[in-house]
Design a protein around this motif. Structure first.
Motif, mmCIF file in Angstrom:
data_model
loop_
_atom_site.group_PDB
_atom_site.id
_atom_site.type_symbol
_atom_site.label_atom_id
_atom_site.label_comp_id
_atom_site.label_asym_id
_atom_site.label_seq_id
_atom_site.Cartn_x
_atom_site.Cartn_y
_atom_site.Cartn_z
ATOM 1 N N ARG A 89 10.702 -5.392 -20.510
ATOM 2 C CA ARG A 89 11.888 -4.542 -20.361
ATOM 3 C C ARG A 89 12.455 -4.647 -18.949
ATOM 4 N NH1 ARG A 89 14.236 0.662 -20.982
ATOM 5 N NH2 ARG A 89 14.308 0.353 -23.228
ATOM 6 N N PHE A 90 11.579 -4.537 -17.953
ATOM 7 C CA PHE A 90 12.065 -4.556 -16.576
ATOM 8 C C PHE A 90 12.672 -5.915 -16.230
ATOM 9 C CE2 PHE A 90 11.397 -4.680 -11.862
ATOM 10 C CZ PHE A 90 12.276 -3.654 -11.553
ATOM 11 N N ASP A 91 12.058 -6.987 -16.712
ATOM 12 C CA ASP A 91 12.598 -8.319 -16.496
ATOM 13 C C ASP A 91 13.998 -8.428 -17.084
ATOM 14 O OD1 ASP A 91 12.562 -11.354 -16.168
ATOM 15 O OD2 ASP A 91 12.623 -11.188 -18.352
ATOM 16 N N LEU A 92 14.186 -7.946 -18.301
ATOM 17 C CA LEU A 92 15.498 -8.020 -18.941
ATOM 18 C C LEU A 92 16.530 -7.184 -18.178
ATOM 19 C CD1 LEU A 92 14.432 -7.819 -22.699
ATOM 20 C CD2 LEU A 92 15.265 -9.824 -21.463
ATOM 21 N N MET A 93 16.121 -6.032 -17.669
ATOM 22 C CA MET A 93 17.046 -5.202 -16.889
ATOM 23 C C MET A 93 17.430 -5.893 -15.583
ATOM 24 S SD MET A 93 16.057 -1.204 -17.512
ATOM 25 C CE MET A 93 14.558 -1.216 -16.552
ATOM 26 N N GLN A 94 16.456 -6.572 -14.947
ATOM 27 C CA GLN A 94 16.764 -7.306 -13.718
ATOM 28 C C GLN A 94 17.786 -8.412 -13.984
ATOM 29 O OE1 GLN A 94 12.730 -8.474 -12.499
ATOM 30 N NE2 GLN A 94 13.015 -7.262 -10.634
ATOM 31 N N GLN A 95 17.566 -9.180 -15.077
ATOM 32 C CA GLN A 95 18.485 -10.268 -15.391
ATOM 33 C C GLN A 95 19.889 -9.726 -15.689
ATOM 34 O OE1 GLN A 95 16.865 -13.107 -14.732
ATOM 35 N NE2 GLN A 95 15.047 -11.780 -14.646
ATOM 36 N N HIS A 96 19.942 -8.675 -16.523
ATOM 37 C CA HIS A 96 21.228 -8.133 -16.954
ATOM 38 C C HIS A 96 22.010 -7.539 -15.779
ATOM 39 C CE1 HIS A 96 23.401 -6.162 -20.614
ATOM 40 N NE2 HIS A 96 24.235 -6.640 -19.724
ATOM 41 N N THR A 97 21.319 -6.810 -14.930
ATOM 42 C CA THR A 97 22.010 -6.213 -13.787
ATOM 43 C C THR A 97 22.458 -7.290 -12.806
ATOM 44 O OG1 THR A 97 20.578 -4.259 -14.043
ATOM 45 C CG2 THR A 97 21.862 -4.440 -12.008
ATOM 46 N N GLY A 98 21.635 -8.317 -12.608
ATOM 47 C CA GLY A 98 22.032 -9.425 -11.746
ATOM 48 C C GLY A 98 23.283 -10.115 -12.268
ATOM 49 N N GLU A 99 23.371 -10.238 -13.602
ATOM 50 C CA GLU A 99 24.576 -10.819 -14.210
ATOM 51 C C GLU A 99 25.800 -9.972 -13.914
ATOM 52 O OE1 GLU A 99 27.704 -10.409 -16.850
ATOM 53 O OE2 GLU A 99 25.928 -9.234 -17.372
ATOM 54 N N HIS A 100 25.668 -8.630 -13.993
ATOM 55 C CA HIS A 100 26.795 -7.748 -13.690
ATOM 56 C C HIS A 100 27.293 -7.959 -12.265
ATOM 57 C CE1 HIS A 100 27.574 -4.984 -17.028
ATOM 58 N NE2 HIS A 100 26.295 -5.116 -17.344
#
Length: 383
Positions: A89-100
């Protein structure tokens, strides 16, 4: 159903009541009165973990109802504990926020929109609808990481129907209410249904890996957070090996590799010259012998062809060059008069199962026979 992942993106476990359990070919579809498992959507993969001790294999949403595919049934009405695979979950949040952050900076700098993104198992790909020079990547990467280090809040909210028209979020088209807004303060304002970190500092570090043309725009590959650290660690370990192999400092391996390539190119040129001299001398041993048969070890296709051509120039007939072994078969090249080469190739095909082809005067291919069989054939063959 309460969507706990929107109430607190950092929730790791929760308790909920089972409202449904349906057996399917792939497992059991379980519904709850509340869940912290994010369903697949918006370019982001779903959460995994356990429900009541049963493995959660997939999570999907349909008609505002989140279904959990489990590997075993749960009893309707019972209270169960859900435990998320937090590392995932945390990995996916890091990737998604970095994309934003990247998308917001590119929108501000170039005016381009994000036309799609996908969080893969190894890298995150983001597509933009306009050209971005590859040489701009370093400055973009620096700007994204400055936003990370600024540790600004990431606020997620749903504005009222009256407020929504006045929210200047980036989007390709107008969206009907309700619209969930993700506000990375000072960097991005976007409609998004995914889950994100609470502060940009949690992204840690962002590495932009490549920028290539994609449709009318570009596709950027990137990694964030833990993925970026693992990537840089792998690159560092590889570079240590290169450093040791070249006896060069870690930050000088590129120059060492260039120097090695220049040396190898010089050696290759020298080898080609020596080989041509050797082929010329070897070809002289077949002068005026007519049909010439030569076996030479360790030749690639170009070498076989070059030797066959050299022998043809001296032998006064057809040159047949073979290179290989009895176990693996032989590569071959025939050089000579077009009609004779064609006839010899056809005969080799019929007698020994040779396969090949080429332009008039040359036949190149392979034959699955052993050396004794090839020699016997060539001894009996008459042009």
């Amino acid at each position: 159903m309460r969507k706990l992942y929107y109430e607190d993106s950092h929730i790791r476990s929760f308790t909920a009541r089972v409202t449904g359990c349906e057996e399917t070919e792939k497992g059991y579809l379980v519904t709850l009165d509340a869940t912290a498992f994010y369903p697949e959507g918006g370019g982001q993969a779903c959460d995994l973990g356990t429900l009541g001790g049963k493995r959660v294999l997939d999570v999907r949403e349909k008609n505002d109802q989140v279904s959990h595919l489990c590997d075993a049934p749960l009893t309707v009405g019972e209270s169960v504990e859900g435990i998320l695979d937090w590392e995932r979950r945390f990995d996916l949040m890091q990737q998604h926020t970095g994309e934003h952050i990247l998308s917001g900076i590119i929108h501000a700098r170039y005016g381009y929109g994000n036309s799609g993104f996908h969080v893969g198992a190894d890298v995150l790909t983001v597509d933009f609808d306009g050209p971005i020079p590859a040489e701009d990547l370093p400055s973009l990467e620096w700007a994204v990481n400055q936003a990370v280090w600024a540790n600004v809040p990431v606020n997620c909210y749903v504005p009222s129907p009256e407020e929504l028209p006045n929210v200047p979020y980036r989007t390709k088209k107008a969206l009907p209410w309700p619209v969930r807004i993700v506000d990375v303060e000072g960097y991005d304002l976007c409609a998004c249904c995914g889950v994100h970190v609470k502060y940009t500092g949690e992204v840690g570090f962002v590495k932009l890996m490549s920028c290539v043309k994609f449709h009318q725009g570009v596709r950027i590959e990137m990694v964030c957070g833990g993925r970026a650290v693992k990537l840089m660690d792998a690159i560092y370990n590889q570079n240590k090996q290169v450093s040791a192999a070249f006896s060069a400092k870690l930050l000088e391996t590129g120059e060492a590799a260039r120097h090695m390539n220049e040396t190898l190119e010089q050696e290759r040129f020298h080898t080609v010259c020596v080989r041509r001299k050797y082929f010329s001398l070897l070809a002289e041993t077949y002068r005026d012998k007519g049909f010439a048969v030569c076996f030479e070890d360790d030749l690639n296709s170009a070498g076989i062809r070059e030797l066959a051509s050299a022998i043809y120039d001296t032998c006064g007939g057809t040159a047949a060059v073979f290179s290989g072994s009895d176990g693996a078969g032989y590569s071959l090249c025939l050089a000579g008069d077009a009609a004779r080469v064609k006839a010899l190739g056809t005969a080799l095909n019929a007698a020994l199962g040779a396969r090949g082809g080429g332009k008039p005067g040359f036949y190149q291919g392979s034959v699955p026979a052993n050396r004794a069989e090839i020699v016997a054939f060539c001894t009996d063959y008459r042009e």
